[in-house]
Design a protein around this motif. Structure first.
Motif, short mmCIF file in Angstrom:
data_model
loop_
_atom_site.label_atom_id
_atom_site.label_comp_id
_atom_site.label_asym_id
_atom_site.label_seq_id
_atom_site.Cartn_x
_atom_site.Cartn_y
_atom_site.Cartn_z
N SER A 26 0.82 -1.21 0.00
CA SER A 26 0.00 0.00 0.00
C SER A 26 0.86 1.26 0.00
N VAL A 27 1.95 1.23 0.78
CA VAL A 27 2.83 2.40 0.83
C VAL A 27 3.47 2.65 -0.52
N MET A 28 4.00 1.60 -1.17
CA MET A 28 4.64 1.76 -2.47
C MET A 28 3.63 2.16 -3.54
N LEU A 29 2.43 1.61 -3.45
CA LEU A 29 1.37 2.03 -4.39
C LEU A 29 1.08 3.51 -4.23
N GLY A 30 1.04 3.97 -2.96
CA GLY A 30 0.73 5.38 -2.70
C GLY A 30 1.76 6.32 -3.27
N PHE A 31 3.04 5.90 -3.27
CA PHE A 31 4.11 6.75 -3.77
C PHE A 31 4.41 6.52 -5.25
N MET A 32 4.11 5.31 -5.76
CA MET A 32 4.45 5.00 -7.14
C MET A 32 3.24 5.05 -8.07
N VAL A 59 -4.39 2.60 -4.51
CA VAL A 59 -4.34 2.11 -3.13
C VAL A 59 -5.73 1.70 -2.68
N GLY A 60 -6.72 2.47 -3.09
CA GLY A 60 -8.11 2.16 -2.73
C GLY A 60 -8.56 0.84 -3.31
N TYR A 61 -8.23 0.57 -4.57
CA TYR A 61 -8.59 -0.70 -5.19
C TYR A 61 -7.92 -1.86 -4.45
N TYR A 62 -6.65 -1.69 -4.16
CA TYR A 62 -5.89 -2.75 -3.50
C TYR A 62 -6.41 -3.00 -2.08
N SER A 63 -6.83 -1.93 -1.42
CA SER A 63 -7.29 -2.06 -0.03
C SER A 63 -8.54 -2.91 0.07
N VAL A 64 -9.37 -2.91 -0.98
CA VAL A 64 -10.57 -3.74 -0.97
C VAL A 64 -10.19 -5.21 -0.93
N ALA A 65 -9.25 -5.60 -1.81
CA ALA A 65 -8.79 -6.99 -1.84
C ALA A 65 -8.15 -7.37 -0.51
N ILE A 94 11.34 -6.43 -4.01
CA ILE A 94 11.86 -6.47 -5.38
C ILE A 94 10.72 -6.53 -6.40
N LEU A 95 9.77 -7.42 -6.16
CA LEU A 95 8.66 -7.57 -7.11
C LEU A 95 7.78 -6.33 -7.16
N ASN A 96 7.57 -5.70 -6.02
CA ASN A 96 6.79 -4.45 -6.01
C ASN A 96 7.46 -3.39 -6.87
N ALA A 97 8.77 -3.24 -6.71
CA ALA A 97 9.50 -2.22 -7.46
C ALA A 97 9.43 -2.47 -8.96
N VAL A 98 9.40 -3.75 -9.34
CA VAL A 98 9.37 -4.11 -10.76
C VAL A 98 7.96 -4.06 -11.34
N LEU A 99 6.98 -4.53 -10.57
CA LEU A 99 5.64 -4.75 -11.12
C LEU A 99 4.66 -3.60 -10.92
N ILE A 100 4.77 -2.86 -9.81
CA ILE A 100 3.79 -1.80 -9.53
C ILE A 100 3.72 -0.74 -10.63
N PRO A 101 4.86 -0.28 -11.17
CA PRO A 101 4.75 0.75 -12.23
C PRO A 101 3.90 0.32 -13.42
N SER A 102 3.91 -0.96 -13.75
CA SER A 102 3.17 -1.43 -14.93
C SER A 102 1.80 -2.00 -14.58
N PHE A 103 1.72 -2.71 -13.46
CA PHE A 103 0.49 -3.44 -13.15
C PHE A 103 -0.28 -2.90 -11.95
N GLY A 129 0.12 -5.78 -9.53
CA GLY A 129 1.54 -6.01 -9.30
C GLY A 129 1.85 -6.15 -7.82
N ALA A 130 1.20 -5.33 -6.99
CA ALA A 130 1.39 -5.43 -5.54
C ALA A 130 0.87 -6.77 -5.03
N ALA A 131 -0.25 -7.23 -5.58
CA ALA A 131 -0.81 -8.51 -5.17
C ALA A 131 0.12 -9.67 -5.52
N ILE A 132 0.74 -9.61 -6.69
CA ILE A 132 1.69 -10.65 -7.10
C ILE A 132 2.87 -10.68 -6.14
N GLY A 133 3.36 -9.50 -5.74
CA GLY A 133 4.47 -9.43 -4.79
C GLY A 133 4.13 -10.07 -3.46
N THR A 134 2.93 -9.79 -2.97
CA THR A 134 2.49 -10.37 -1.70
C THR A 134 2.35 -11.89 -1.79
#
Length: 485
Positions: free
Chosen positions: A234-240, A246-252, A374-383, A387-392
């Motif tokens: 959530s933090v990386m989503l908020g900044f990236m 972040v709102g969409y991710y928070s529901v999941a 690592i996965l957040n840094a790679v995937l969040i900009p595109s997905f 991308g955050a869910a894949i990292g988790t």
């Protein structure tokens, strides 16, 4: 001696399930309303603030939420030793709370993104103060789950009423943040009136704070590593990305957290009892509880995972409205973490912690945190949220694999006893029996209720026919209880 009746594990489990569900029932009941009022931006701001403050909450508590239960459970029959232990742990926690607030205020003042919402972050940070006062680990060590559950429910009902009465506009997100803190931790204030039943407030001599430092720091490091891959998303989503992402991710995340709480409820109840058994050398009872916990996780987590993956398209709109359809994919991706978290909770918190193997728990969590970062840094900009869910998901899988390998000598025999093929077959039959309901045009609520009824009825029926040992044992206990009643 502490005047204490031996608590029933069954009652404690029931109360902890109620406690766990109550911890999430507030957002579950209120989220359909709040998401429509605050929209994705408002929900995202609250999620970002909560995730950021969570780091400082963990820092203030060190590893006390877990270590405190174990340390107090071991000496719970001696009031003097228990009082001394609680005093020592409180000294540590109060010092860390003060330091946490100093660092938090500094970051809020120096980071423009945080300073723009300084009031929101200050309101959210009250959870740190309330958790320090609560000394919740003492009451859990004493297995006072009935008191904790009733107290928590009262505050959450008040909070739900306050939300419907006070939150009406999108700009009310700060007010809702305050209500959320009150719902989750406000009841800790009542603990101050009850703590005298178990300990004496009078200072004692020869405090030995040093003995707690190493295990507390190890558990703290483990907590930090865990929080990294549970809140860093959530933090990386908020900044990236954006507040809306972040709102969409928070529901999941909310749906997953509710289910995780239910799956790990039995383990949370057994932690003080298992710590006591291991310290007393009662290894047979200890490993029996481990086996039962693993059965419980498998039988509960697998069907819940599959059900909410199948019906994610119906769950998300029902909970948060059509404006959150972008949360469906992250939810489908993140749901398998339910099974991984359930197993790792047993192996980490119920086995390694009572055995004093906190260092292994730390390293496993660290591996997961690194993978997530690592996965957040790679995937969040595109997905974005997906991308955050894949990292988790990847992080939780890594933690499970490493912990299982570390305990392979103990866990392999237990896994052989699990009826995995039978549970998988029951889940598959339930899925086939309920999947067709997705295609009816009768509203998401009707679809969810009817599909859940069919899914879990078929699931339990197949387990009953296959005579799954854990389920049969539960049926016998239930019938015995009914006959007594």
């Amino acid at each position: 001696m502490v005047n204490r009746k031996s608590s029933s594990i069954g009652l404690n489990f029931l109360m902890n399930v109620i406690l766990t569900i109550s911890s999430f029932i507030f957002p579950l009941i209120t989220f359909p309303y709040i998401s429509r009022i605050l929209q994705a931006d408002g929900v995202g701001k609250i999620q970002l603030a909560s995730s950021y403050v969570a780091y400082f909450l963990a820092f203030s508590q060190l590893g006390l939420p877990i270590y405190g239960i174990r340390a107090c459970a071991i000496v719970r029959d001696d009031r003097f030793k228990l009082s001394k232990t609680v005093h020592e742990l409180l000294i540590i926690q109060i010092a860390m709370t003060i330091l946490s607030y100093i660092i938090l205020f500094f970051t809020i003042r120096t980071i423009p993104r945080l300073w723009d919402e300084k009031n929101l972050y200050l309101i959210t940070s009250m959870i740190i103060f309330l958790n320090t006062l609560g000394v919740e680990w003492l009451f859990k060590a004493m297995e006072q789950y009935t008191y904790i559950a009733i107290r928590s429910l009262i505050f959450k009902v008040i909070s739900i009423l306050a939300m419907f009465l006070l939150v009406h506009e999108q700009d009310d997100y700060k007010l809702y943040a305050g209500i959320s803190v009150f719902a989750s931790s406000g009841s800790n204030l009542l603990n101050l009136t009850q703590i005298g039943k178990y300990i004496d407030f009078k200072p004692v001599s020869n405090y030995n704070i040093k003995q707690h430092i190493k295990p507390v720091l190890i558990l703290f490091a483990n907590t930090c590593a865990t929080i990294i891959y549970t809140n860093l998303d959530s933090v990386m989503l908020g900044f990236m990305a954006t507040d809306a992402d972040v709102g969409y991710y928070s529901v999941a995340i909310k749906v997953k957290n509710i289910l995780v709480g239910v799956v790990t409820a039995l383990g949370a109840v057994l932690l003080p009892r298992m710590s006591y058994y291991f310290d007393q050398g009662k290894k047979e009872q200890f490993w029996l509880f481990v086996e039962k916990s693993m059965h419980f996780v498998l039988i509960l987590a697998l069907p819940l995972t599959v059900f909410f993956m199948i019906f994610a398209e119906n769950s998300i709109p029902f909970l948060s409205g059509e404006g959150f359809t972008l949360a469906v994919q992250p939810m489908v991706i993140i749901m398998p973490t339910l099974l991984c978290i359930g197993f790792t909770y047993v192996m980490g918190m119920q086995v390694m912690v009572p055995m004093g193997k906190e260092t292994i728990v730390l390293w496993t969590s660290a591996f997961g945190a690194i993978i997530d970062l690592i996965l957040n840094a790679v995937l969040i900009p595109s997905f974005k949220a997906s991308g955050a869910a894949i990292g988790t998901l990847a992080a939780e899988i890594v933690v499970f694999i490493v912990q299982f390998w570390a305990l392979r000598k103990e866990m392999i025999p237990i896994f052989h006893k699990l009826q995995i093929p039978i549970v998988a077959l029951a889940t598959a039959c339930a899925s086939l029996a309920s999947f067709w309901i997705k295609f009816f045009s009768c509203g998401n609520f009707i679809i969810l209720v009817s599909s859940a009824a069919i899914f879990f009825l078929i699931y339990l029926l197949v387990l009953h026919i296959a005579k799954e040992p854990f389920v049969c044992d539960m049926e016998r206990r239930l019938l015995k209880g009914i006959k007594r009643f």
